[in-house]
Scaffold this motif. Structure first.
Motif, mmCIF file in Angstrom:
data_model
loop_
_atom_site.group_PDB
_atom_site.id
_atom_site.type_symbol
_atom_site.label_atom_id
_atom_site.label_comp_id
_atom_site.label_asym_id
_atom_site.label_seq_id
_atom_site.Cartn_x
_atom_site.Cartn_y
_atom_site.Cartn_z
ATOM 1 N N THR A 107 24.359 49.458 33.856
ATOM 2 C CA THR A 107 24.524 48.398 34.843
ATOM 3 C C THR A 107 25.378 47.287 34.249
ATOM 4 N N VAL A 108 26.463 46.961 34.922
ATOM 5 C CA VAL A 108 27.424 45.992 34.412
ATOM 6 C C VAL A 108 27.742 44.959 35.484
ATOM 7 N N VAL A 109 27.870 43.719 35.071
ATOM 8 C CA VAL A 109 28.118 42.606 35.983
ATOM 9 C C VAL A 109 29.481 42.000 35.665
ATOM 10 N N PHE A 110 30.284 41.794 36.700
ATOM 11 C CA PHE A 110 31.591 41.164 36.557
ATOM 12 C C PHE A 110 31.543 39.730 37.065
ATOM 13 N N SER A 111 32.402 38.895 36.508
ATOM 14 C CA SER A 111 32.698 37.606 37.122
ATOM 15 C C SER A 111 34.108 37.673 37.673
ATOM 16 N N GLY A 112 34.600 36.559 38.186
ATOM 17 C CA GLY A 112 35.958 36.543 38.717
ATOM 18 C C GLY A 112 36.927 35.973 37.704
ATOM 19 N N GLY A 113 37.980 35.353 38.196
ATOM 20 C CA GLY A 113 38.951 34.724 37.314
ATOM 21 C C GLY A 113 39.681 35.716 36.437
ATOM 22 N N LYS A 148 36.316 40.231 52.124
ATOM 23 C CA LYS A 148 36.635 40.994 50.916
ATOM 24 C C LYS A 148 38.131 41.168 50.681
ATOM 25 N N ASP A 149 38.932 41.012 51.724
ATOM 26 C CA ASP A 149 40.383 41.135 51.540
ATOM 27 C C ASP A 149 41.061 39.768 51.398
ATOM 28 N N HIS A 150 40.270 38.721 51.191
ATOM 29 C CA HIS A 150 40.815 37.376 51.027
ATOM 30 C C HIS A 150 41.262 37.180 49.578
ATOM 31 N N PRO A 151 42.357 36.463 49.336
ATOM 32 C CA PRO A 151 42.825 36.259 47.958
ATOM 33 C C PRO A 151 41.799 35.597 47.035
ATOM 34 N N ASP A 152 40.835 34.849 47.583
ATOM 35 C CA ASP A 152 39.820 34.199 46.751
ATOM 36 C C ASP A 152 38.645 35.111 46.412
ATOM 37 N N SER A 153 38.612 36.312 46.968
ATOM 38 C CA SER A 153 37.471 37.205 46.778
ATOM 39 C C SER A 153 37.421 37.769 45.361
ATOM 40 N N ASN A 154 36.290 37.602 44.687
ATOM 41 C CA ASN A 154 36.101 38.229 43.378
ATOM 42 C C ASN A 154 36.077 39.747 43.506
ATOM 43 N N PRO A 253 36.947 27.925 46.714
ATOM 44 C CA PRO A 253 36.353 27.494 47.981
ATOM 45 C C PRO A 253 34.946 26.938 47.771
ATOM 46 N N PRO A 254 34.492 26.063 48.678
ATOM 47 C CA PRO A 254 33.228 25.345 48.453
ATOM 48 C C PRO A 254 31.981 26.209 48.599
ATOM 49 N N LYS A 255 32.050 27.279 49.418
ATOM 50 C CA LYS A 255 30.866 28.099 49.665
ATOM 51 C C LYS A 255 30.887 29.335 48.768
#
Length: 319
Positions: A107-113, A148-154, A253-255
């Motif tokens: 089990t592996v967890v990703f962040s964004g960035g 999910k197809d938004h540029p801000d989506s992790n 984004p704020p949310k």
């Protein structure tokens, strides 16, 4: 895989485009710091097969392990982000192999960035062919409340840079719902995690009852934030929920939704991957012997298991 979270992982790969990942030439930069305990003959991290401790072997990557007054876990500094990526791939592949042999899953967890881009070597040989991707179960430490197809989506970032390039079963990819409010998505993801603990897909901490992930791969922001836990925000203090939401993020984004600190710290292994000079001040605050009026979220990362810092020379420049 039979899972009560099937709605989260269905049809994740059918509508999103592929993208190539950047490649940069390998370069050599001398390491200089009063904190460095340098041994240039050594290179990337390798896990012993009988334990989760680290040993080292020669590779092309140039690195140094450093010791600082407030060092938590292992702190490894690389000449370049390219070298960092080489060793991060080896570390993740070795850990996945070891844990998959022991319990049949990983089990592996990703962040964004920038974190996912630093995993690019995992989708190259030899790992693309040698890793048993069928054993991987993928989660996110946080997500922006966007499609999910938004540029801000992790999720989109992970898909473009990683998931689209490896044969992890779609049913093993636990994306956060983009059809709910921030609060609803947080509650939904927590329900998902609790189901996976109940069905033994996820381990559970014997200390506090929170889910225990095999590996959490996280980046850090220039302000010292991790996941969507920002300095001074009340969400950092949340200690009951598994997944929380935020609607006033200081970074757009704020949310967003985010794992809480107790879930992060219940991990068996955490790799903090930090590259770039813009993050040097936060790295210094976290690892040097200084007193801060405000504790950064990254300073609160203290896993039940093992912690490894992967830094490039620029991120470690103030140590």
């Amino acid at each position: 895989m039979a899972s009560g979270c099937s709605a989260l992982s269905a049809n994740l790969r059918t509508t999103l485009p592929n993208s190539s990942f950047p490649r940069s030439p390998l370069r050599r930069i001398p390491l200089t710091s009063r904190f460095f305990a340098v041994n240039h003959a050594f290179s990337s991290l390798r896990l012993n097969s009988s334990s989760s401790s680290y040993s080292f072997r020669r590779t092309k990557a140039s690195m140094a392990e450093i010791v600082t007054p407030k060092s938590k876990g292992k702190v490894i500094v690389f000449d370049s982000e390219e070298d960092l990526s080489v060793s991060l791939a080896e570390y993740a592949a070795d850990l996945a192999s070891k844990i998959s042999r022991e319990k049949g899953s990983f089990t592996v967890v990703f962040s964004g960035g920038s974190l996912v881009k630093s995993l690019r070597k995992l989708v190259e040989k030899p790992y693309i062919d040698s890793v048993d991707w069928s054993k991987w179960h993928v989660f996110w430490v946080d997500e922006r409340v966007v499609p999910k197809d938004h540029p801000d989506s992790n999720y989109l970032l992970a898909y473009n840079e990683f998931l689209s390039k490896v044969p992890i079963p779609a049913s093993n990819v636990y994306a956060i719902s983009d059809a709910l409010s921030a609060e609803g998505a947080a509650d939904d993801y927590e329900t998902c995690l609790k189901h996976l603990v109940k069905t033994k897909i996820l381990d559970q901490s014997q200390t506090n009852g929170f889910p225990k992930f095999d590996l959490m791969l996280m980046g850090m922001g220039p302000d010292g934030h991790i996941a969507s836990l920002f300095p001074g925000h009340p969400l950092v203090e949340e200690n009951k929920k598994w997944v929380a939401f935020i609607e006033d993020s200081p970074k757009p984004p704020p949310k967003r939704i985010s794992f809480t600190l107790p879930v992060i710290n219940s991990s068996a292994n955490i790799a903090l991957v930090v590259a770039g000079g813009s993050k040097a001040s936060a790295v210094y605050s976290a690892l040097a012997d200084v007193s801060n009026s405000e504790v950064l979220p990254v300073q609160l990362v203290e896993p039940e298991g093992e912690l490894a810092w992967f830094l490039d020379k620029e991120a470690a420049s103030k140590l």
